[in-house]
Design an enzyme around this catalytic site. Structure first.
Site, mmCIF file in Angstrom:
data_model
loop_
_atom_site.group_PDB
_atom_site.id
_atom_site.type_symbol
_atom_site.label_atom_id
_atom_site.label_comp_id
_atom_site.label_asym_id
_atom_site.label_seq_id
_atom_site.Cartn_x
_atom_site.Cartn_y
_atom_site.Cartn_z
ATOM 1 N N SER A 1 8.935 54.675 -21.450
ATOM 2 C CA SER A 1 9.401 54.366 -20.104
ATOM 3 C C SER A 1 10.606 55.241 -19.718
ATOM 4 C CB SER A 1 9.724 52.873 -19.981
ATOM 5 O OG SER A 1 9.957 52.498 -18.652
ATOM 6 N N SER B 1 14.548 44.749 -13.077
ATOM 7 C CA SER B 1 14.721 46.125 -13.554
ATOM 8 C C SER B 1 13.854 47.115 -12.783
ATOM 9 C CB SER B 1 14.398 46.202 -15.048
ATOM 10 O OG SER B 1 13.100 45.689 -15.311
ATOM 11 N N LYS C 1 3.153 46.931 -13.865
ATOM 12 C CA LYS C 1 4.102 47.411 -12.869
ATOM 13 C C LYS C 1 3.620 48.725 -12.268
ATOM 14 C CE LYS C 1 7.205 47.111 -16.102
ATOM 15 N NZ LYS C 1 8.435 47.143 -16.909
#
Length: 551
Positions: A146, A393, A410
């Site tokens: 990520s 976040s 996401k």
């Protein structure tokens, strides 16, 4: 945390990693299974680590991928596995290792043509589309840490529902992988890469076009085009960099990439608040390069390397707080999706802003508050009972315009494009929309503080919250001058353990939990009174945690 003196400044030579050394460590260093930090460990977003630290090396990926193969076999998953990859240096090495194991076990694998990058939401979307059409169920692996620093690597598993794997699945994979490592990788089956990539088990496909062509089903792309919204995009060197031109061409959008660099050292990045290179699109320091362009466009948007997060920059307002944009997105969607049922639920993590609670109450919509981790939204998005699931976040996803499932992970693309839709349809930037929410609901003052934490203290904290937490354990019955009303270690929305503690008073709250992916302890706080009250709340929260760990 003290802000580094060069935070927001572009990295210099001394900040950059030595790629040849990193690669050598990946292939040559073996984990010490007697050391907990070198074992396979799945946090909220898969296993992450660094080859320098012997916790993300070839042996880890061999073991993890074989464990995933074993899980698939036990679960009866026989369809193709989608293999995604981001732009971190270790991602390419891990991609090759994973492919060798998958083909060695005769698993059918679909990759983007030409060994191209594939973002997390694209893998999720592809899995769901495939599983609607084929009797054999597909799943996916994404090689990514990520937004983590350039030296890090990561791998995460998405089962046939398309989203992050549930805790019971990741625990099984984690244990199985560690068993393989302890057994010196005995029974791990591989095929040499040169043979694997050219085998009948690997299908190279165009994964960009199906995703891009389907975007109009989830975002009003026509409205964006007709309004002529000028978008400045910084991919932060991530896996979605080659999607934007195709999006612009397909829908006639005015999109300009302000940064076209792809560099495994991420040498073009401004340093984050702690002086590290971190592709965090929710950090104003990491996004300093894009912020320079904020007045040249109607909106600027950025994403992290695997594109599961979003950053929204509005002219004159700078980078939006992720909580603020989540509230705006929810408010807009609940009033601009006429085909959505009024029974749909809004999902939020319990460390997200209470402004979301106020918005849901305003629109008389049910809200479900869950622990940190997007996996808690997967079922709701999969069965289309959740309209929206979002994390503080800067990660979120929502349903198609007709109320059906889009993806279950996401999706930074659709949140970024939703910001453009909001501007196109309402004539207001998301920042202006948030100001209107504050005028109705008042101001929420929110902050997160990260501090380094040792594995020993992480373990002790886990023991503490597993037991009953009361005022005696906290060392006080007050927080920032107010009586504590609620102490929770389980989420009110689903009763699941939150991996930490949340303490609530009449006008504020704090939550504390160790990071699942980094050696950090996170304290979140929110005040409905003001900045000074927030600072007092955070300071006392830190004292409470210190007391708990000493007790």
């Amino acid at each position: 945390m003290t802000i580094h003196q060069r935070a927001g400044q572009v990295a210099i030579q001394q900040d950059l990693i030595n790629i040849p050394k990193l690669m050598s460590c990946y292939y040559r260093i073996s984990p010490d299974m007697q050391r907990e930090e070198q074992r396979v460990s799945f946090g909220t977003s898969g296993h992450r680590g660094c080859a320098f630290n012997a916790n993300f090396n070839e042996q880890h990926i061999l073991a993890i991928t074989q464990a995933v193969v074993d899980y698939r076999q036990g679960a009866g998953i026989t369809g193709p596995l989608y293999l995604g990859i981001d732009t971190h240096a270790l991602s390419q090495a891990a991609y090759v290792t994973a492919l060798e194991v998958l083909v060695g076990n005769q698993v059918k694998v679909i990759v983007h043509q030409g060994d191209g990058f594939t973002p997390t939401p694209v893998v999720s979307h592809a899995i769901l589309i495939a599983n609607r059409q084929l009797a054999e169920k597909s799943d996916g692996l994404i090689i990514t840490p990520s937004h983590n620093p350039p030296q890090d690597g990561g791998i995460k598993y998405n089962p046939p529902h398309g989203g992050p794997a549930e805790g019971e699945i990741t625990k099984w994979i984690e244990q199985r992988a560690n068993d393989y490592l302890e057994d010196r990788l005995n029974k791990v089956v591989t095929e040499q890469y040169s043979a694997a990539i050219n085998s009948a088990y690997v299908q190279q496909a165009d994964l960009i076009s199906p995703y891009v062509n389907d975007l109009e089903s989830v975002v009003d792309m026509k409205a964006i085009a007709e309004a002529g919204v000028r978008l400045g995009v910084d991919p932060l060197g991530g896996s979605g960099i080659y999607y934007w031109d195709k999006i612009a061409t397909r829908y006639g959008l005015n999109i300009e990439l302000v940064n076209e660099s792809v560099d495994p050292r991420f040498g073009f990045m401004p340093l984050d608040k702690d002086g590290k290179i971190r592709m965090d699109c929710s950090s104003p320091y990491a996004m300093a390069g894009l912020l320079k362009h904020q007045d040249k466009f109607d909106l600027c948007i950025g994403n992290d390397p695997d594109y599961d997060r979003h950053g929204i920059v509005c002219p004159g307002s700078g980078l939006m707080n992720p909580n603020h944009f989540l509230a705006v997105a929810i408010d807009y969607l609940l009033t601009h999706r006429p085909q959505w049922s009024e029974k749909l639920v809004i999902g939020k993590t319990l460390v997200s802003s209470s402004m979301i609670d106020k918005v849901c109450s305003q629109h008389q919509r049910a809200m479900c508050e869950v622990p940190v981790g997007f996996k808690w939204f997967v079922d709701g998005l999969f069965n289309a009972s959740f309209a929206f699931g979002g994390e503080e976040s800067a990660g979120a996803a929502f349903l198609r315009r007709d109320g059906k499932t889009w993806c279950t992970d996401k999706d930074g693309f659709i949140l970024a494009l939703l910001a453009a839709e909001i501007l196109a349809v309402t004539g207001q930037t998301p920042a202006q929309r948030y100001s209107e929410l504050e005028a109705v609901h008042g101001t929420c003052f929110y902050k997160r503080v990260d501090s380094p934490v040792s594995p020993e203290k992480k373990a002790k904290f886990a023991e503490i919250i597993a037991a009953e937490v009361d005022a005696e354990r906290l060392g006080t019955d007050k927080l920032a001058g107010e009586i504590i009303e609620t102490m929770m270690t389980k989420a009110p929305g689903n009763g699941a353990a939150i991996g930490g503690i949340k303490v609530v008073t009449e006008h504020g709250w704090f939550a504390a939990r160790p990071s699942g992916t980094e050696a950090l302890f996170k304290i979140y706080g929110e005040s409905f009174i003001g900045e000074s009250h927030l600072e007092q709340l955070i300071t006392e929260a830190q004292s409470i945690i210190t007391h708990m760990l000493k007790a």
